[in-house]
Structure formats: structure tokens, C-alpha cells
Design a protein around this motif. Sequence first.
Motif: not given
Length: 82
Positions: A2, A4, A47-55, A74
Amino acid sequence: MAEQIPQELIDRINQLSHKKKTVGLTEDEQVEQKSLRETYLALFRQNFRNNLEMVRVFNKAGKEVTPAKVRKIQKEKGLRND
């Protein structure tokens, strides 16, 4: 990865918002404000999508219960090897 959200983008959005509330915006500034907001939202969503995909989600017993769709994403991104 993502991108910044640049602080300059946020600062300019805030400047235009403040000016709109006090003295108003010109047509050019209104167009700029709309464009900046669209850029901000696109970056925020990515950024939000990338964070969710890391969960990874675990239940109380410690068993992983991450949704299959997320596990698949993932794996495709090389974040998992199971």
C-alpha cells in the motif's frame, strides 16, 4: 504494498476545508478539493484492504478461523504457506 497517504495531501485537504468554512472556495479550489478527496479515499481504501488481507483470525480455543477467501488471497500473495 500500500502507498502511504502523504501528509501534504491531508494538509491541503484540511486547508481547503477550513477556507470553505470561512471565506468559501473558488471553482478551481472546489475542483481541487474534490480531486484530493478522491485520491485520499482511493489510498485509504487500498491501505485498509491490504491491512485486512494481512489479518489471521483465531477462535477462543486457538484454532485459526480466517475466512477461506482471505486465506486464498494470502496464499496468492505469498503470505502463507499452508
